[in-house]
Write an enzyme that holds these catalytic residues in place. Structure first.
Site, mmCIF file in Angstrom:
data_model
loop_
_atom_site.group_PDB
_atom_site.id
_atom_site.type_symbol
_atom_site.label_atom_id
_atom_site.label_comp_id
_atom_site.label_asym_id
_atom_site.label_seq_id
_atom_site.Cartn_x
_atom_site.Cartn_y
_atom_site.Cartn_z
ATOM 1 N N LYS A 71 17.113 16.108 -22.131
ATOM 2 C CA LYS A 71 16.960 14.817 -21.939
ATOM 3 C C LYS A 71 18.028 13.975 -23.121
ATOM 4 O O LYS A 71 17.907 13.930 -24.493
ATOM 5 C CB LYS A 71 15.317 13.989 -21.917
ATOM 6 C CG LYS A 71 15.917 12.968 -22.488
ATOM 7 C CD LYS A 71 15.822 11.571 -23.345
ATOM 8 C CE LYS A 71 16.284 10.046 -23.448
ATOM 9 N NZ LYS A 71 15.668 9.793 -25.233
ATOM 10 N N GLY A 122 19.965 7.569 -27.791
ATOM 11 C CA GLY A 122 20.247 7.490 -29.126
ATOM 12 C C GLY A 122 21.876 6.896 -28.184
ATOM 13 O O GLY A 122 21.678 6.094 -27.482
ATOM 14 N N GLY A 177 20.272 2.906 -23.805
ATOM 15 C CA GLY A 177 19.735 1.852 -24.709
ATOM 16 C C GLY A 177 20.679 0.663 -24.656
ATOM 17 O O GLY A 177 20.309 -0.745 -24.781
ATOM 18 N N ASP A 200 12.793 9.690 -22.087
ATOM 19 C CA ASP A 200 12.019 10.725 -22.146
ATOM 20 C C ASP A 200 10.570 10.805 -21.829
ATOM 21 O O ASP A 200 10.341 12.237 -21.103
ATOM 22 C CB ASP A 200 10.938 10.460 -23.724
ATOM 23 C CG ASP A 200 12.251 10.098 -24.812
ATOM 24 O OD1 ASP A 200 13.265 10.568 -25.337
ATOM 25 O OD2 ASP A 200 11.605 9.034 -25.631
ATOM 26 N N LYS A 222 8.098 9.252 -27.564
ATOM 27 C CA LYS A 222 8.840 10.847 -26.912
ATOM 28 C C LYS A 222 7.994 11.620 -27.587
ATOM 29 O O LYS A 222 8.177 13.007 -26.496
ATOM 30 C CB LYS A 222 9.893 10.903 -28.205
ATOM 31 C CG LYS A 222 11.037 12.192 -28.143
ATOM 32 C CD LYS A 222 12.272 12.401 -28.920
ATOM 33 C CE LYS A 222 13.006 11.148 -29.013
ATOM 34 N NZ LYS A 222 13.711 10.504 -26.962
#
Length: 261
Positions: A10, A13, A47, A164, A219
């Site tokens: 995954k 960031g 994101g 996640d 997460k």
């Protein structure tokens, strides 16, 4: 981690904002694929790209308990950012580095079953494993699936799924090993020191103390779910240090955090 067990990575960031970091990561992944020869699946969110696109359109975004509140009028924008731009940026890097890949979302081939999580969150999906037929066929054919965290409900509604949780569900479908990579070195304690081994009891204590919060709490909860379903640890680490990444992927505990039941 055994040689032929699929590995789900995954990615999260600010990775997608840096071509240099993306190139370093895919150079390492190419080395991993050629040397270890394990089936590999990438699962990603994006994101930062979502924030940028919403801002460019004059839309504001909020989060609740680490999850992005997604009004119905936002889901088209978020789908474009994740299943479109983010997914194809990663696919482009794979092609550049000689990795045969296919871009997917959680709905392709019924990979994961998704329903609305909470009406207050809007178009945010709750996820569970589905049908592994398509993704297993791609892995058998030598392809690396790159899966965006956009899901589709049984009645055809687009859903924004936490990446996640998406990675966890796909690992469960494939009975795969799971590594979660972000821009932090792993899970940190109250003194901001890296925790190399994290059990469920300690994780719950740190969440109760407010040390693990928001997105990191999501997460860790996803990782704990995966350890229970898969019966093996989940590694959490950083993509920022490609020279350490091969060791992390190989299960060496001095890099990142290994979460176990």
């Amino acid at each position: 981690m055994t040689q032929h067990t699929p590995l789900v990575i995954k990615l999260g960031g600010a990775l997608l904002e840096s071509n240099q970091d993306l190139a370093a990561l895919f150079t390492t992944l190419n080395t991993f694929i050629n040397e270890v020869k394990r089936p590999l699946v990438l699962v990603h969110g994006g994101g930062v790209l979502v924030d940028n696109q919403l801002k460019a359109m004059g839309l504001t975004s909020t989060k609740k308990d680490g999850l992005r509140v997604t009004p119905p009028e936002h889901i088209g924008v978020i789908t474009g950012a994740l299943a479109g731009t983010a997914n194809k940026l990663l696919l482009a890097q794979a092609i550049t580095h000689g990795v045969s890949s296919v871009g997917l979302c959680l709905g392709d081939g019924g990979l994961c079953r998704v329903s609305q999580l909470d009406p207050e969150l809007g178009s945010v999906g709750q996820i569970e494993g589905g049908d592994a037929t398509l993704i297993s066929s791609l892995l058998s054919g030598g392809f690396m699936p790159i899966v965006s965290s956009i899901g589709i409900t049984f009645d055809g509604q687009l859903m924004n799924v936490n990446a996640d949780q998406a990675g966890t569900a796909i690992a469960e479908v494939l009975n795969a090993d799971l590594v979660m990579l972000s821009d932090v070195s792993g899970i940190l304690d109250g003194e901001r020191a890296l925790i190399n081994e994290l059990t469920e009891d300690r994780a719950l204590t740190l969440m109760e103390q407010g040390v693990i919060t928001d997105g990191m709490a999501v997460k860790v909860k996803a990782a704990l779910q995966a350890t229970k379903k898969l019966g093996k640890p989940v590694a959490v680490g950083s993509w920022r240090n490609p020279e350490q990444l091969l060791s992390l992927l190989a299960g060496e505990s001095e890099f990142g955090t290994r979460i176990s039941h």
